[in-house]
Design an enzyme around this catalytic site. Sequence first.
Site, PDB file in Angstrom:
ATOM      1  N   ILE A 151       0.831  -1.199   0.000  1.00  0.00           N
ATOM      2  CA  ILE A 151       0.000   0.000   0.000  1.00  0.00           C
ATOM      3  C   ILE A 151       0.866   1.250   0.000  1.00  0.00           C
ATOM      4  O   ILE A 151       0.566   2.228  -0.698  1.00  0.00           O
ATOM      5  CB  ILE A 151      -0.962   0.000   1.203  1.00  0.00           C
ATOM      6  CG1 ILE A 151      -1.940  -1.174   1.088  1.00  0.00           C
ATOM      7  CG2 ILE A 151      -1.728   1.311   1.274  1.00  0.00           C
ATOM      8  CD1 ILE A 151      -2.758  -1.181  -0.199  1.00  0.00           C
ATOM      9  N   TYR A 152       1.943   1.241   0.760  1.00  0.00           N
ATOM     10  CA  TYR A 152       2.862   2.382   0.754  1.00  0.00           C
ATOM     11  C   TYR A 152       3.382   2.634  -0.661  1.00  0.00           C
ATOM     12  O   TYR A 152       3.298   3.757  -1.177  1.00  0.00           O
ATOM     13  CB  TYR A 152       4.018   2.114   1.713  1.00  0.00           C
ATOM     14  CG  TYR A 152       5.103   3.165   1.675  1.00  0.00           C
ATOM     15  CD1 TYR A 152       4.845   4.472   2.076  1.00  0.00           C
ATOM     16  CD2 TYR A 152       6.390   2.846   1.244  1.00  0.00           C
ATOM     17  CE1 TYR A 152       5.842   5.438   2.047  1.00  0.00           C
ATOM     18  CE2 TYR A 152       7.392   3.803   1.222  1.00  0.00           C
ATOM     19  CZ  TYR A 152       7.110   5.090   1.615  1.00  0.00           C
ATOM     20  OH  TYR A 152       8.105   6.043   1.581  1.00  0.00           O
ATOM     21  N   GLY A 153       3.901   1.586  -1.292  1.00  0.00           N
ATOM     22  CA  GLY A 153       4.438   1.738  -2.642  1.00  0.00           C
ATOM     23  C   GLY A 153       3.369   2.135  -3.641  1.00  0.00           C
ATOM     24  O   GLY A 153       3.600   2.969  -4.521  1.00  0.00           O
ATOM     25  N   SER A 155       0.582   3.795  -3.077  1.00  0.00           N
ATOM     26  CA  SER A 155       0.162   5.187  -2.882  1.00  0.00           C
ATOM     27  C   SER A 155       1.164   6.147  -3.513  1.00  0.00           C
ATOM     28  O   SER A 155       0.780   7.169  -4.105  1.00  0.00           O
ATOM     29  CB  SER A 155       0.000   5.489  -1.386  1.00  0.00           C
ATOM     30  OG  SER A 155       1.234   5.416  -0.696  1.00  0.00           O
ATOM     31  N   LYS A 156       2.442   5.825  -3.412  1.00  0.00           N
ATOM     32  CA  LYS A 156       3.467   6.685  -3.995  1.00  0.00           C
ATOM     33  C   LYS A 156       3.538   6.508  -5.514  1.00  0.00           C
ATOM     34  O   LYS A 156       3.841   7.473  -6.245  1.00  0.00           O
ATOM     35  CB  LYS A 156       4.820   6.376  -3.363  1.00  0.00           C
ATOM     36  CG  LYS A 156       4.912   6.728  -1.881  1.00  0.00           C
ATOM     37  CD  LYS A 156       4.838   8.228  -1.641  1.00  0.00           C
ATOM     38  CE  LYS A 156       5.224   8.593  -0.211  1.00  0.00           C
ATOM     39  NZ  LYS A 156       5.269  10.047   0.009  1.00  0.00           N
TER      40      LYS A 156
END
Length: 249
Positions: A151-153, A155-156
């Site tokens: 999710i972090y990746g 979103s970015k």
Amino acid sequence: MTNTLTGKTALVTGATAGIGYAIAVQLAAEGAEVVVHGRNAERGEKTVQDIENAGGRARFIAADVSIADDVRRLADEAGEVDILVNNAGIYRFAPTFDTTDADLDDQINTNLKAPYLLVQKLVPAMIVRGSGSVINVTTVAATTPAAGAGIYGASKAALELLTKLWADEFGAQGVRVNAVAPGPTQTPGTEVFGSELIEGLGRTTALGRLAEAEEIANVVTFVVSPGASYVNGAILTVGGGAQSIKPAA
């Protein structure tokens, strides 16, 4: 560079520690008045004091950028800015099956929705003035999958796509939009992973070490400067280089 940003106002989100702090300090050193954003008032005031002690100008606004109404309030209180640095971000690493709704929502809201809302609120005035610069701080994990950082990746990665879209949408009206994608960087935020893990990530780069926050800030400071006036829609990876594939023994 010397005083390349005199007369400009910059909003830097997540500016009370790590990469954001280094960006805020450097932009102020180049003459910009910096609007320092963060959630912790004590750290915010310290950042302002550090900038003022070095001869710069700054003020602090507290806001929780995971909350849409707070993001809009931040934009209203910041007023007209010439430079927007969307640096604030969070990561909650977990495998897909263990990711909670709350962690998913917090990362999307902070890493993606907040920059979107700030662009909606602040770029129109840049367009009226015929100039402005937006920098989205992303990550090398936006293009290289990292275990537990889906999710972090993602979103970015979405923010990098928006960077290219906005560069086209606003470029002809004088507003440049770019992204800076750091690799493994030594910051207070990465200390939670332990020195062995984070230093190990640094050794996987071609330079064989971690970045310092100031090294990422150097790139941001250049990209918002007049010297980068033809840089638009770029995703600038600041990751120390990739190691080549070694033949099997």
